[in-house]
Scaffold this motif. Sequence first.
Motif, PDB file in Angstrom:
ATOM      1  N   THR A  91      -4.826   4.860   0.955  1.00 44.03           N
ATOM      2  CA  THR A  91      -3.657   5.593   1.209  1.00 44.03           C
ATOM      3  C   THR A  91      -3.185   6.373   0.321  1.00 44.03           C
ATOM      4  O   THR A  91      -2.644   7.703   0.766  1.00 44.03           O
ATOM      5  CB  THR A  91      -2.755   4.236   1.318  1.00 44.03           C
TER       6      THR A  91
ATOM      7  N   ASP B  45       0.876  -1.226  -0.077  1.00 39.07           N
ATOM      8  CA  ASP B  45       0.023  -0.002  -0.011  1.00 39.07           C
ATOM      9  C   ASP B  45       0.886   1.293   0.104  1.00 39.07           C
ATOM     10  O   ASP B  45       0.234   2.261  -0.325  1.00 39.07           O
ATOM     11  CB  ASP B  45      -1.029  -0.039   1.344  1.00 39.07           C
ATOM     12  N   TYR B  46       2.004   1.157   0.243  1.00 39.46           N
ATOM     13  CA  TYR B  46       2.958   2.397   0.127  1.00 39.46           C
ATOM     14  C   TYR B  46       4.021   2.390  -0.636  1.00 39.46           C
ATOM     15  O   TYR B  46       4.862   3.247  -0.664  1.00 39.46           O
ATOM     16  CB  TYR B  46       3.662   2.229   1.637  1.00 39.46           C
TER      17      TYR B  46
ATOM     18  N   VAL C 230      -2.418   9.936   7.404  1.00 42.89           N
ATOM     19  CA  VAL C 230      -2.185   8.479   6.586  1.00 42.89           C
ATOM     20  C   VAL C 230      -2.828   7.540   7.539  1.00 42.89           C
ATOM     21  O   VAL C 230      -3.685   6.572   7.348  1.00 42.89           O
ATOM     22  CB  VAL C 230      -1.269   8.114   6.024  1.00 42.89           C
TER      23      VAL C 230
END
Length: 256
Positions: A235, A21-22, A167
Motif C-alpha cells: 500500500t 495499512d492506511y 491503490v
Amino acid sequence: MVKEKEIPLKIEVFSNGEDSDYLIHSKTEIQNILQAICGRSTRAALYYDEGNRFVLTMLIAVSEEGIWVDPPSSQLDSLHILESKKVVFVSSHNHAKVQFVATAPSQATYGKHDAIFLPLPLKLLRLQRRDYYRLATGAIRPLKCVIKPVPDQEHIKHEMTIMDISVGGISLVCQETGIELTPGNIYPNCEIELPEIGTLTATIQVKNTFEVTTRTGKVNRRAGCVFVKPDGKTTMLLQRYVAQMQRQAAALTPKE
C-alpha cells in the motif's frame, strides 16, 4: 491549476485493525500532508457529538504543534466543538481521503483571525480507494505486471501491460497469446516494478474483462483486477507512486 476530484467528506469506519495499512505515523509526513491541504485550500469537515454532527471548514495554518481551522459561523456549533473531548477531521489529499481524531480542541487566534486549534495527531488515515482515482500509465514506457500462473513453477512468467493503476487494483491488456485472464482467477506473487519507488509483490484477482475500441477501430480486451489483502508495504509503495505521478502531472499543467 489541477483540481482534485470531489471526495465525500464522510467518516471512514473500520473494524479493529482494518485501518492499519492506511495509517501514517511519521510526524513529518503528517505535517507535510496537512500543509499541502492548507496550501491548496482544500475543503474539510469537522465532526463532533460522537460523529453525529459536522461543520465545513478550511485549514488556516499548520505547525509542529498542530493546526488552526476556520471556526463555524454558528457560535453554538463552536461551543459544542470546544466542549467535545474529541473531534474528527476529514479532508482529501491527492485524491485520497485524509482523516484523523483530535483531542482537546481549543479556541485560538492565528494572526488576526479567530480559529480553532487542534493538536497535531499521532497518526493519520490516508485512504485511496480505487473509485477515487485511477492513474493511467504512460504509453511510451508503461508499467508491466509479471504474473506467475503456476504456483509450483515460478520460472513460468507472463509479462502484461498495465493500462491504469491505483491503490485498489490495476487494469491489464489481455494478449492474444499467453495467459487467459478469467474473472474470479487469483494470481499470487505478481510483481510490478514502480520506477524510482521499488518493486512490489502482490496477489491479484481478476474481477471483470471488457473490450475497448481504439480510434483506428481495433478492439482490445482488458481485465480489471484488484489487489487481494495488500500488506502495508504494498500500500505504501502504491501510494508513493501515485502521489509521485500526480506531482509530475501537476508540474506539467499550465497555471491558470
